[in-house]
Design a protein around this motif. Sequence first.
Motif, PDB file in Angstrom:
ATOM      1  N   VAL A   1      -6.470  10.989   6.664  1.00 40.96           N
ATOM      2  CA  VAL A   1      -6.649   9.528   6.692  1.00 40.96           C
ATOM      3  C   VAL A   1      -6.221   8.960   8.033  1.00 40.96           C
ATOM      4  O   VAL A   1      -6.932   8.142   8.652  1.00 40.96           O
TER       5      VAL A   1
ATOM      6  N   LEU B   1      -8.417   7.011  11.106  1.00 36.28           N
ATOM      7  CA  LEU B   1      -8.022   5.683  11.562  1.00 36.28           C
ATOM      8  C   LEU B   1      -7.705   5.662  13.054  1.00 36.28           C
ATOM      9  O   LEU B   1      -8.026   4.682  13.757  1.00 36.28           O
TER      10      LEU B   1
ATOM     11  N   SER C   1       0.825  -1.209   0.000  1.00 33.03           N
ATOM     12  CA  SER C   1       0.000   0.000   0.000  1.00 33.03           C
ATOM     13  C   SER C   1       0.859   1.258   0.000  1.00 33.03           C
ATOM     14  O   SER C   1       0.601   2.202  -0.758  1.00 33.03           O
TER      15      SER C   1
ATOM     16  N   LEU D   1      -5.222   1.395   4.402  1.00 28.17           N
ATOM     17  CA  LEU D   1      -5.460   2.824   4.612  1.00 28.17           C
ATOM     18  C   LEU D   1      -4.322   3.471   5.396  1.00 28.17           C
ATOM     19  O   LEU D   1      -3.952   4.621   5.133  1.00 28.17           O
TER      20      LEU D   1
END
Length: 582
Positions: free
Chosen positions: A417, A421, A391, A447
């Motif tokens: 982001v 989270l 990622s 993510l």
Amino acid sequence: MDAEDQDALVRDADQPVEPPKGVINELLNVGQDDKLQGQMEEFLGPQAEYNEDEEERKYYRRKRLGVIKNVLAASVGAMIVYSVYMGLLQMQLILHYDMTYREVKYSNLGLEDIDRKMLMGINVTPIMGLLYTPVLIRFLGTKWMMFLASGIYALFVSTNYWERYYTLVPSAVAIGVAIVPLWASLGNYITRMAQQYYEYVNYKEDHVQEQKKLPKGACHKYIIVFQSVFYIVFHLSFVFAQFPMRFVLNGTLHDDEHVLYNVHSCGANISGVIPGFNTTVLKNLPRSMLLIHVESVLMGFAFLAMVIFLALCGAAYRPTEEIDLRSIGWGNIFQLPFKHLRDYRLRLLCPFFIYSGFEMLFAVTGFSLSYGVCVLGLRKLWLLIMVYGLSCSVFSSLSLCLLRLPRWVCLMGGAAVHAVLLVVLLVFSPPPKSPEYLGALLVISVLWGLGTALNKTGVSTLLGMLYAEEKERLDFVFTIYHWWQAIAIFIVYLWSHLPMRAKLSILLATLLVACCCYWVMERRLARKVPYRLPRIPRPRHKVNVQQNTSNVITSIMKGGPYRRRKHHDRRPQYACICFVWP
């Protein structure tokens, strides 16, 4: 008698007389010289097929290809170094954690104590990096600093052939010493390659030919592209680091019921790493020869990284620039990193530097262990970190959007982001031994990798853009950045026994402070508030004493003032001469 003499003279006259050899050679050379002269004029004269502009264009195209080769070589070299380092360290810590492995192979050696001191050497030593990093980079040069640091990582791999206190702990301390210089050199190197690429593209511009300071914003697009390429390649190190775990150790691990037998809670409800985790995680011990083969392969890749840095990476500066960088005085080099903290841009970015160190180490230790291993078991650890690395690598390409969008988009996007989270993780407490949460944990890994990619590429790109025209300051700036990261890593090492909610709260608070400070910095720059940059002294080159004395004598005999050339000072200085006998 006279008749006979006359007959002899007549016969001699009839025979051709051989002229002197020198005369014949001179006559022959006349034609040869004319022919040679014509050939020389034809060779040295203007060629109909030769196009000077075309040859110059080809030359600088080769130079640009060389710069691209340098960027790829530095990226691949750093990726290999950290793949080897993280893969070996992960395998080593898992083996040393198992009680059966310690008792059977190293009964009285105290591997647990050695591992604690080894981790202390890796995490504590870098906090001294601000004191020596600029001196090392200026003394050795950027390329040779990268080569030396990769050699220290190779030394750490070699010490695992003979695991003793006097081999593992000193090599771990050496890695701690090399972390900040390696990363400061890499950041400096990638930014310098962007500047060089701009110079080779615009080689006809006057400011490039005269080696003047680059126009503001001239090489920003190259910095964005090169930093993106570097992190796309480097983040693959998380993927390759899991190969020893996946192909060597995974088959020797106990099942989840055994290793998580005494674990009763996971996620936000726990304190420490994984309370109740079983001390025996290996169902059978790996063969010693297998471990030696794995370490030999890793050692080979470590040497490959050294060869890449040595053979494929070109110099970051011209030889004259290297001399000028060293000639400002070692005392000034030591002081300048501290003086650069007067710049409000660096001061306001320090919270982001700290958060950058927090979030990556939390991903590979806090989240992967307290959420991943605690819920899924040790056999799934490689999967979580591999997905995180993929990622990071894929989403590092999103920083290319800065070619069209404002520079705050990358940093603020990653921060948004991670903020979401962190709030989710504060309330997420899955039960242990729950494989049905695999999908949710993989989504969080993806993510979090997205936020890490935007954060890492955003900070490095921002520093390169802010100091793109100050190539003599790049090593100081990146030293400060990675030194604050080292401070953050040291704090993460200290907080390992804190409750998980306390760790997440510290992360969230640091992220919010970093965003506020960054907003203040951008606002000041938009209002054109002047920032304070320390003055870098002029280079002080050594001058031959006899030549300098003769220049003084000549100047005084001519009746004019002696102008000192040593410090490039144009003010007239009347000299007083002292003759010292040898």
